[in-house]
Design a protein around this motif. Sequence first.
Motif, PDB file in Angstrom:
ATOM      1  N   MET A  12       0.827  -1.208   0.000  1.00 35.41           N
ATOM      2  CA  MET A  12       0.000   0.000   0.000  1.00 35.41           C
ATOM      3  C   MET A  12       0.861   1.259   0.000  1.00 35.41           C
ATOM      4  N   CYS A  13       1.956   1.247   0.759  1.00 34.70           N
ATOM      5  CA  CYS A  13       2.849   2.411   0.776  1.00 34.70           C
ATOM      6  C   CYS A  13       3.477   2.636  -0.595  1.00 34.70           C
ATOM      7  N   LYS A  14       3.865   1.538  -1.242  1.00 31.96           N
ATOM      8  CA  LYS A  14       4.439   1.666  -2.586  1.00 31.96           C
ATOM      9  C   LYS A  14       3.420   2.255  -3.550  1.00 31.96           C
ATOM     10  N   ALA A  15       2.162   1.829  -3.420  1.00 34.16           N
ATOM     11  CA  ALA A  15       1.111   2.359  -4.294  1.00 34.16           C
ATOM     12  C   ALA A  15       0.927   3.855  -4.084  1.00 34.16           C
ATOM     13  N   LEU A  16       1.161   4.309  -2.878  1.00 32.75           N
ATOM     14  CA  LEU A  16       1.006   5.737  -2.591  1.00 32.75           C
ATOM     15  C   LEU A  16       2.337   6.493  -2.677  1.00 32.75           C
ATOM     16  N   ALA A  60      -3.107  -2.694  -5.316  1.00 27.03           N
ATOM     17  CA  ALA A  60      -2.893  -2.560  -3.872  1.00 27.03           C
ATOM     18  C   ALA A  60      -4.202  -2.660  -3.098  1.00 27.03           C
ATOM     19  N   GLY A  61      -5.314  -2.683  -3.833  1.00 27.52           N
ATOM     20  CA  GLY A  61      -6.619  -2.803  -3.192  1.00 27.52           C
ATOM     21  C   GLY A  61      -7.184  -1.503  -2.668  1.00 27.52           C
ATOM     22  N   LEU A  62      -6.536  -0.389  -2.976  1.00 30.55           N
ATOM     23  CA  LEU A  62      -6.984   0.900  -2.434  1.00 30.55           C
ATOM     24  C   LEU A  62      -8.174   1.479  -3.187  1.00 30.55           C
ATOM     25  N   ILE A  63      -8.325   1.107  -4.445  1.00 27.71           N
ATOM     26  CA  ILE A  63      -9.513   1.514  -5.197  1.00 27.71           C
ATOM     27  C   ILE A  63     -10.108   0.293  -5.883  1.00 27.71           C
ATOM     28  N   GLN A  70     -20.390   1.044 -21.256  1.00 26.69           N
ATOM     29  CA  GLN A  70     -20.036   2.362 -21.765  1.00 26.69           C
ATOM     30  C   GLN A  70     -19.112   3.178 -20.865  1.00 26.69           C
ATOM     31  N   ARG A  71     -18.948   2.776 -19.616  1.00 30.30           N
ATOM     32  CA  ARG A  71     -18.127   3.596 -18.729  1.00 30.30           C
ATOM     33  C   ARG A  71     -17.544   2.760 -17.599  1.00 30.30           C
ATOM     34  N   VAL A  72     -16.553   3.347 -16.932  1.00 35.18           N
ATOM     35  CA  VAL A  72     -15.887   2.691 -15.811  1.00 35.18           C
ATOM     36  C   VAL A  72     -16.177   3.490 -14.543  1.00 35.18           C
ATOM     37  N   CYS A  73     -16.424   2.765 -13.474  1.00 28.11           N
ATOM     38  CA  CYS A  73     -16.676   3.383 -12.176  1.00 28.11           C
ATOM     39  C   CYS A  73     -15.468   3.131 -11.278  1.00 28.11           C
ATOM     40  N   TYR A  74     -14.959   4.181 -10.651  1.00 26.80           N
ATOM     41  CA  TYR A  74     -13.854   4.047  -9.709  1.00 26.80           C
ATOM     42  C   TYR A  74     -14.324   4.505  -8.339  1.00 26.80           C
ATOM     43  N   CYS A  75     -14.040   3.691  -7.331  1.00 29.16           N
ATOM     44  CA  CYS A  75     -14.392   4.009  -5.950  1.00 29.16           C
ATOM     45  C   CYS A  75     -13.211   3.688  -5.044  1.00 29.16           C
ATOM     46  N   VAL A  76     -13.130   4.398  -3.934  1.00 28.92           N
ATOM     47  CA  VAL A  76     -12.151   4.057  -2.912  1.00 28.92           C
ATOM     48  C   VAL A  76     -12.644   2.804  -2.199  1.00 28.92           C
ATOM     49  N   ASN A  77     -11.742   1.885  -1.961  1.00 24.89           N
ATOM     50  CA  ASN A  77     -12.055   0.700  -1.167  1.00 24.89           C
ATOM     51  C   ASN A  77     -11.895   1.131   0.292  1.00 24.89           C
ATOM     52  N   THR A  78     -12.983   1.590   0.891  1.00 23.09           N
ATOM     53  CA  THR A  78     -12.916   2.180   2.233  1.00 23.09           C
ATOM     54  C   THR A  78     -12.426   1.188   3.280  1.00 23.09           C
ATOM     55  N   GLU A  79     -12.755  -0.072   3.102  1.00 24.99           N
ATOM     56  CA  GLU A  79     -12.292  -1.087   4.047  1.00 24.99           C
ATOM     57  C   GLU A  79     -10.765  -1.191   4.014  1.00 24.99           C
ATOM     58  N   ARG A  80     -10.215  -1.213   2.819  1.00 21.26           N
ATOM     59  CA  ARG A  80      -8.759  -1.321   2.653  1.00 21.26           C
ATOM     60  C   ARG A  80      -8.070  -0.039   3.123  1.00 21.26           C
ATOM     61  N   LEU A  81      -8.662   1.118   2.862  1.00 25.18           N
ATOM     62  CA  LEU A  81      -8.081   2.378   3.312  1.00 25.18           C
ATOM     63  C   LEU A  81      -8.080   2.446   4.831  1.00 25.18           C
ATOM     64  N   THR A  82      -9.141   1.974   5.460  1.00 28.52           N
ATOM     65  CA  THR A  82      -9.196   1.923   6.924  1.00 28.52           C
ATOM     66  C   THR A  82      -8.108   0.999   7.452  1.00 28.52           C
ATOM     67  N   GLN A  83      -7.931  -0.145   6.799  1.00 26.29           N
ATOM     68  CA  GLN A  83      -6.887  -1.087   7.194  1.00 26.29           C
ATOM     69  C   GLN A  83      -5.510  -0.414   7.091  1.00 26.29           C
ATOM     70  N   PHE A  84      -5.292   0.330   6.009  1.00 26.05           N
ATOM     71  CA  PHE A  84      -4.013   1.038   5.830  1.00 26.05           C
ATOM     72  C   PHE A  84      -3.798   2.033   6.965  1.00 26.05           C
ATOM     73  N   LYS A  85      -4.806   2.801   7.283  1.00 22.09           N
ATOM     74  CA  LYS A  85      -4.691   3.798   8.364  1.00 22.09           C
ATOM     75  C   LYS A  85      -4.382   3.131   9.695  1.00 22.09           C
ATOM     76  N   GLN A  86      -5.017   2.011   9.967  1.00 26.86           N
ATOM     77  CA  GLN A  86      -4.765   1.291  11.218  1.00 26.86           C
ATOM     78  C   GLN A  86      -3.334   0.769  11.268  1.00 26.86           C
ATOM     79  N   MET A  87      -2.859   0.256  10.137  1.00 32.17           N
ATOM     80  CA  MET A  87      -1.488  -0.246  10.083  1.00 32.17           C
ATOM     81  C   MET A  87      -0.477   0.870  10.295  1.00 32.17           C
ATOM     82  N   ILE A  88      -0.726   1.995   9.686  1.00 27.83           N
ATOM     83  CA  ILE A  88       0.173   3.150   9.880  1.00 27.83           C
ATOM     84  C   ILE A  88       0.147   3.579  11.344  1.00 27.83           C
TER      85      ILE A  88
END
Length: 91
Positions: A12-16, A60-63, A70-88
């Motif tokens: 996740m850090c590498k992705a960011l 990295a699972g962050l999005i 006709q189109r692509v939807c992008y969302c933040v994977n809030t569960e994975r972002l929460t996991q990243f914040k907890q790890m940090i």
Amino acid sequence: MPTIDAEELAVMCKALGHPARVQLLNYLAAYGACYFGSLTDVLPLAASTISQHVSVLKQAGLIIGSADEQRVCYCVNTERLTQFKQMIGKL
């Protein structure tokens, strides 16, 4: 001492590790829903470059990205972002 999954945190850090990816994640998080527009409107980069950055964030699972016909939807994977914040927080 709390343990963290060093491998997962490193991925996740590498992705960011690039400002464009941080900006993309920040934009999608602020948007608050699936974004159906072109991410080339978000950053002044070529579509192919943005696509590469999106791929890294997805790997990295962050999005999450999904496509219909006709189109692509992008969302933040809030569960994975929460996991990243907890790890940090455990560092």
